[in-house]
Each structure stands twice: as C-alpha cells, then as structure tokens.
Design a protein around this motif. Sequence first.
Motif, short mmCIF file in Angstrom:
data_model
loop_
_atom_site.label_atom_id
_atom_site.label_comp_id
_atom_site.label_asym_id
_atom_site.label_seq_id
_atom_site.Cartn_x
_atom_site.Cartn_y
_atom_site.Cartn_z
N THR A 124 -42.63 21.28 19.86
CA THR A 124 -41.52 20.68 19.11
C THR A 124 -40.20 21.38 19.34
O THR A 124 -39.16 20.89 18.94
CB THR A 124 -41.82 20.71 17.59
OG1 THR A 124 -42.05 22.07 17.19
CG2 THR A 124 -43.05 19.88 17.27
N TYR A 133 -33.78 24.41 21.31
CA TYR A 133 -33.56 22.96 21.30
C TYR A 133 -34.74 22.29 20.61
O TYR A 133 -35.90 22.48 21.00
CB TYR A 133 -33.42 22.44 22.73
CG TYR A 133 -33.31 20.94 22.82
CD1 TYR A 133 -32.11 20.30 22.51
CD2 TYR A 133 -34.40 20.16 23.20
CE1 TYR A 133 -32.01 18.92 22.58
CE2 TYR A 133 -34.31 18.79 23.28
CZ TYR A 133 -33.10 18.17 22.97
OH TYR A 133 -33.00 16.80 23.04
N ILE A 135 -37.03 19.16 19.73
CA ILE A 135 -37.41 17.87 20.32
C ILE A 135 -37.62 16.86 19.21
O ILE A 135 -38.52 17.02 18.37
CB ILE A 135 -38.70 18.03 21.15
CG1 ILE A 135 -38.52 19.10 22.23
CG2 ILE A 135 -39.09 16.71 21.80
CD1 ILE A 135 -39.80 19.45 22.96
N VAL A 140 -41.65 12.39 23.95
CA VAL A 140 -41.24 13.53 24.79
C VAL A 140 -42.06 14.76 24.42
O VAL A 140 -42.52 15.51 25.29
CB VAL A 140 -39.73 13.81 24.64
CG1 VAL A 140 -39.35 15.10 25.36
CG2 VAL A 140 -38.93 12.63 25.16
N SER A 141 -42.25 14.98 23.13
CA SER A 141 -43.03 16.12 22.67
C SER A 141 -44.46 16.08 23.19
O SER A 141 -45.00 17.07 23.67
CB SER A 141 -43.03 16.16 21.14
OG SER A 141 -43.82 17.22 20.66
#
Length: 375
Positions: A124, A133, A135, A140-141
């Motif tokens: 994450t 950053y 997520i 995407v994670s």
Amino acid sequence: MYLLMMLSAAVVSYTATWGARYVGNRMELFSPIRSRDMHSTPVSRLGGLGIFAGFAVALLIASQSFFVKDIFRNNDAPWGILAGAAVIVAVGVADDLLDLRWWIKLIGQSAAALVVAVWGVRMTIIPFIPEPYVIDSDAVSIALTAGLIVTTMNAFNFIDGLDGLAAGVAIIGGTAFFLTAYWVHRTAILLDRSDLATLLTAVLVGACIGFLPHNWFPAKIFMGDSGAMLIGLIMASAGIVSTGQITSGLYDRANGIPTIIPILLPFAVLFLPLLDLGLAVVRRTALGRSPWSADRGHLHHKLLDIGYSHRSAVILMYLWTCVLAFGGLALAVFQWQVVMAVNLAAMTVMAGVTAWPYLRHKAPGLGPRSSAEEE
C-alpha cells in the motif's frame, strides 16, 4: 513466544522432511539428473513439503497461542499467506516431478502471488524520501504485490543450486529480519506489540532450521522448487507487512533513515538472490534465450569454477548474507554513517576473500608449487 513458534516449526519441519524423504525414496520420485546439477545420484526433491508442514502447523499453533494469537484477531492476512503458500507448494511439486514448461510455472507463481495479494497482504506504500507514496488504487496495489512476490520467489529458486545454500541463506536473512521487526515492536509504545512480519520470519527460520540437517552436503533430500518458491513467498510477504508500517511511526527511531528501513532490510537480505536473478536474466537475454531457461552460470557455479569446494562455496555465500543482512539490521539500531562505513569495510574484505582463489591461480608465484619446487 516467537521463539516457541520457531521451535515448533523446526520440530515439525524436521519430522515432516524425514517423512518426505521416506516417501520420495520409496516411490522413487526422483527428477532426472541434469547437466547443471551438482549431484550424481538421484535425490528426492520433495523437501518443500517438510518446510511447508513446519510453516503451516506453526501458524495454526500460533493462532491459538498466548500473545501471538492477537495477530489473527480480525485479520485474514495470515490465512491468505498460508493459502498462497499451499498453491505455490503444489505448483513446485508438480514442476519437480513433471518438469513443467516455464510459462505454466509462471502462471502458477502468479496465481499464488495473487492469492496473497487479494486475501493476504498488500503493498500500500512505496518508500520514497522524504515522504512515502501511498497507493490509492487496489488494482495497482495488487499488481505490485503480486509482481514483488513472483520476483522474490524466482530469486530464491535461482539461488537454490548447492546443498544447504537456499535454506541457510533463508535462516541467516530471516534471523536478521526477525530481530529487526522484533526490536522495533518491543521498543515502541504500543498496546499490542504482536506483529505478523515478526511471526512470519520466526516461523520461516524455524522451518528452514528443521530442514537444513537433511539438506546439508551431501544432501539426502532437496527442497525443490516447492521449497525455494515457498521461502520466497514468505519472505516477500514479511517485507510487504513491514513496508506497510512506514507511516505508523514505528521506524521513526531508526537513526536518520526511518522511511526506508522496512524496505531496505528485505532487499539487503535478498541481495544475493536478486543479484543472481538479475544477472541470469541479462545473461540469457543477451544470448537470445528465454530468461527462464536453465543454465550453469549462477553465482554458486562461478564460485565452484574458480576453485571453491561445494561446502566452502556455501559457507562463503552464508558469510556474504551475514554481512548484508546484519548490516541492514544495524541501520535500525546504530547511526547510519557508522554502519555504512563498517559495512563498506566488511564488503571490501569479503570481496578480497571471494576473489582469492582466482587471484592466487592467476598471479605469478602464488599458485601451487610444482614437485620440483617442493623438492
């Protein structure tokens, strides 16, 4: 309690590996001896089943044990990791017995990694300086988590080429990881100091300790792809858990580099497997071959080629792992400037030790003396 779980995993793994040896030898479940293999007699590759048994039983015991059972309260992540582990062990055993095509094996690895990413742990946060950053996208994670797990599984699979090598590297690296996670949580101001990453590494180390006596040179059983990929999956899962704790403040005491300690240590632990993986991909691609095709160009093969014996090559890889893993551990305890200076000195010494057989052979006057010189 963590040490008790480690002991439980070791006892079960040792016993289960003995059973896997008996079954493999009795049923003659041997893989054909390949040109790149370092053994000349058939050896069963079912050792991964013993490691998995130790890991699974220890997790089940932990779920009902004092202190560590809090990790399982309202948390399905341990069971997601266990499910992914079961999938990858099944894929590994099939590959060890049937020699699956590389793309079928990759599909199996991806399936196991997705099980962990969807039902277990998930990346994450990506560590950046000065701020990590976060997520926000689940897709995407999941993709990043699965990719990291698949990469780590293949890295450990690639390094598993000498008796006792992969298990020993996992024990050393896992111990450094365990000590770091345990120290951070024991010194933090928390109501609940139990931690999944600490438990995973404790159980992994125990399972590998139980397996290693069966696998030490000359090996009586191999861990096979099932064991090597299982180790990679567990190690990656532990790293993902610790990375997710960056914003929790747990690592704020890590002398000067708090945001990268959780991700730096797993990479320090996995440096040799990842380096071997990267070199293999570059080497095979440059020759126009598939990155997944097998060859005899791994780091441990190179050590044998320059003059190391089987045991000495394994011990040298152990020493490198100690320097890198415990050098990463030191970053969480001591000032990073001092640690980096000591690590650089240690790596310089290790580089000289590693190259010594080659240099001795090449340098005039350092090679073995002839019989005339001896007389």
